[in-house]
Design a protein around this motif. Structure first.
Motif, PDB file in Angstrom:
ATOM      1  N   ALA A 247     -24.802  48.822  51.327  1.00  0.00           N
ATOM      2  CA  ALA A 247     -23.680  49.587  50.790  1.00  0.00           C
ATOM      3  C   ALA A 247     -24.003  51.071  50.685  1.00  0.00           C
ATOM      4  O   ALA A 247     -23.100  51.911  50.827  1.00  0.00           O
ATOM      5  CB  ALA A 247     -23.290  49.039  49.426  1.00  0.00           C
ATOM      6  N   PRO A 251     -20.804  52.327  53.209  1.00  0.00           N
ATOM      7  CA  PRO A 251     -20.006  52.006  52.019  1.00  0.00           C
ATOM      8  C   PRO A 251     -18.853  51.037  52.268  1.00  0.00           C
ATOM      9  O   PRO A 251     -18.447  50.323  51.339  1.00  0.00           O
ATOM     10  CB  PRO A 251     -19.492  53.379  51.573  1.00  0.00           C
ATOM     11  CG  PRO A 251     -20.502  54.349  52.102  1.00  0.00           C
ATOM     12  CD  PRO A 251     -20.941  53.778  53.412  1.00  0.00           C
ATOM     13  N   ASP A 252     -18.303  50.997  53.471  1.00  0.00           N
ATOM     14  CA  ASP A 252     -17.158  50.121  53.712  1.00  0.00           C
ATOM     15  C   ASP A 252     -17.547  48.795  54.355  1.00  0.00           C
ATOM     16  O   ASP A 252     -16.668  47.993  54.684  1.00  0.00           O
ATOM     17  CB  ASP A 252     -16.100  50.829  54.553  1.00  0.00           C
ATOM     18  CG  ASP A 252     -16.584  51.170  55.964  1.00  0.00           C
ATOM     19  OD1 ASP A 252     -17.813  51.177  56.196  1.00  0.00           O
ATOM     20  OD2 ASP A 252     -15.722  51.453  56.831  1.00  0.00           O
ATOM     21  N   ALA A 255     -16.209  45.515  52.528  1.00  0.00           N
ATOM     22  CA  ALA A 255     -14.766  45.306  52.664  1.00  0.00           C
ATOM     23  C   ALA A 255     -14.404  44.862  54.073  1.00  0.00           C
ATOM     24  O   ALA A 255     -13.554  43.968  54.256  1.00  0.00           O
ATOM     25  CB  ALA A 255     -14.025  46.591  52.301  1.00  0.00           C
ATOM     26  N   LEU A 256     -15.017  45.471  55.067  1.00  0.00           N
ATOM     27  CA  LEU A 256     -14.749  45.079  56.449  1.00  0.00           C
ATOM     28  C   LEU A 256     -15.184  43.645  56.711  1.00  0.00           C
ATOM     29  O   LEU A 256     -14.481  42.887  57.396  1.00  0.00           O
ATOM     30  CB  LEU A 256     -15.476  46.034  57.408  1.00  0.00           C
ATOM     31  CG  LEU A 256     -14.937  47.464  57.465  1.00  0.00           C
ATOM     32  CD1 LEU A 256     -15.907  48.371  58.213  1.00  0.00           C
ATOM     33  CD2 LEU A 256     -13.560  47.488  58.121  1.00  0.00           C
ATOM     34  N   GLU A 259     -12.690  41.114  55.088  1.00  0.00           N
ATOM     35  CA  GLU A 259     -11.451  40.923  55.849  1.00  0.00           C
ATOM     36  C   GLU A 259     -11.606  39.868  56.929  1.00  0.00           C
ATOM     37  O   GLU A 259     -10.645  39.193  57.289  1.00  0.00           O
ATOM     38  CB  GLU A 259     -11.023  42.254  56.473  1.00  0.00           C
ATOM     39  CG  GLU A 259     -10.522  43.278  55.475  1.00  0.00           C
ATOM     40  CD  GLU A 259     -10.201  44.610  56.131  1.00  0.00           C
ATOM     41  OE1 GLU A 259     -10.284  44.695  57.380  1.00  0.00           O
ATOM     42  OE2 GLU A 259      -9.869  45.565  55.405  1.00  0.00           O
ATOM     43  N   ARG A 297     -13.358  47.849  62.105  1.00  0.00           N
ATOM     44  CA  ARG A 297     -12.323  48.788  61.640  1.00  0.00           C
ATOM     45  C   ARG A 297     -11.128  48.803  62.588  1.00  0.00           C
ATOM     46  O   ARG A 297      -9.975  48.912  62.160  1.00  0.00           O
ATOM     47  CB  ARG A 297     -12.900  50.196  61.537  1.00  0.00           C
ATOM     48  CG  ARG A 297     -13.867  50.411  60.394  1.00  0.00           C
ATOM     49  CD  ARG A 297     -14.240  51.889  60.258  1.00  0.00           C
ATOM     50  NE  ARG A 297     -15.461  52.034  59.476  1.00  0.00           N
ATOM     51  CZ  ARG A 297     -16.672  52.236  59.994  1.00  0.00           C
ATOM     52  NH1 ARG A 297     -16.807  52.372  61.314  1.00  0.00           N
ATOM     53  NH2 ARG A 297     -17.720  52.332  59.214  1.00  0.00           N
TER      54      ARG A 297
END
Length: 316
Positions: A247, A251-252, A255-256, A259, A297
């Motif tokens: 992280a 940082p993302d 979350a990715l 999903e 993304r």
């Protein structure tokens, strides 16, 4: 140059042969199994065949990618590993010296660096693995014979001045891991690009670079893996809470992953450091963990091949 490529029907060979030709080389493919990139079917353990190949094709350099691998342990006895991985390497080195070749590239493996203790990951920090790591205590016949093949390259450099570059490649196989079912294959491969994997395309490119640079290097052994984002100072934190370390760099990522229903590694027990190859070969893998996140993304195709049905070509 006129290059003999062994293992031309294998996963690496089918990418490496076109890459060598694109670099201007004439390629003769040798494998025990038929394949689109294989010109001659036979074994590197057959010394008369090797001698005939060198004479008939005017071989000027060898890229020795042919070997029995870890999945073959369940299919072949230890003697077959010695014949192919050790005697076969010796045959090629002797033929290369006799022909006056000035370079030899050996596909080796990071697997030979993994002792049982490293594999058990019992320590409080991730093990940082580079070319200086040791002592080397391979845990199976595959690792033992590949280490012996490396030592033969060192010997023939010392005795005959043959320039030898040894590439200890990390994982690039397309099939599922034979020991880990969770997380799923693509999720596991994506995670491994953080610390112990590269794409087959990058593996092929590394061999082309090694062939070009071998005479200038003389003798070199290099770990080849996707560039890790981590530093040695992260070793303890990677073992305790890898997701938190990831992280900080990405940082993302969580979350990715969420999903897609994927999971980040909770703990990382080893990290391969490929910076020496970057310095000596001028080569850096094009695909890394950042490329995975970019694909997520954009909801695009993953930047590596996953094929759970793949198996290495076998003699019919």
């Amino acid at each position: 140059m006129r290059v003999l490529l062994t293992g031309s029907s294998g996963w690496l060979g089918r990418f490496l042969a076109p890459a060598l030709r694109a670099a201007g080389h004439a390629v003769t493919g040798l494998d025990v199994a038929a394949g689109a990139e294989t010109d001659v079917i036979g074994s590197v353990a057959d010394r008369p065949l090797i001698d005939r190949l060198f004479a008939a094709h005017g071989i000027e350099a060898v890229v020795h990618g042919g070997a029995l691998h870890k999945p073959d342990i369940a299919r072949h006895p230890a003697t077959a590993f010695v014949a192919t991985n050790v005697t076969g390497t010796l045959n090629l080195l002797e033929a290369a010296v006799a022909a006056g070749n000035d370079r030899f590239v050996l596909t080796s493996t990071t697997s030979l660096m993994i002792s049982q203790a490293i594999r058990d990951e019992a320590g409080e920090a991730a093990v940082w693995l580079d070319e200086a790591s040791g002592p080397l205590r391979p845990r199976n016949i595959y690792g033992v014979t590949k280490l012996a093949a490396e030592d033969l390259c060192r010997l023939y450099h010392d005795l005959h001045g043959l320039a030898c570059v040894i590439l200890r490649t990390s994982r690039f196989f397309p099939e599922d891991d034979d020991t880990h079912a969770t997380p799923s294959g693509p999720n596991l491969k994506a995670n491994e690009l953080l610390h112990r994997r590269l794409t087959v395309e990058d593996a092929a490119a590394a061999h082309v670079a090694a062939l070009e640079r071998a005479p200038a290097i003389g003798l070199g052994t290099f770990v080849v893996s996707a560039p890790t984002p981590f530093a040695r100072a992260d070793a303890a934190a990677l073992k305790a809470d890898a997701a938190a370390v990831i992280a900080r760099y990405f940082p993302d990522a969580a979350a990715l992953y969420a999903e897609r229903g994927w999971t980040l590694p909770a703990s990382i027990g080893r990290v391969y450091d490929a910076r020496a190859a970057e310095r000596a070969l001028g080569f850096r893998c094009a695909t890394d963990f950042a490329a995975v996140l970019a694909a997520l993304r954009e909801d695009g195709p993953l930047p590596f091949v996953h094929d759970p049905a793949y198996s290495s070509p076998q003699i019919k």
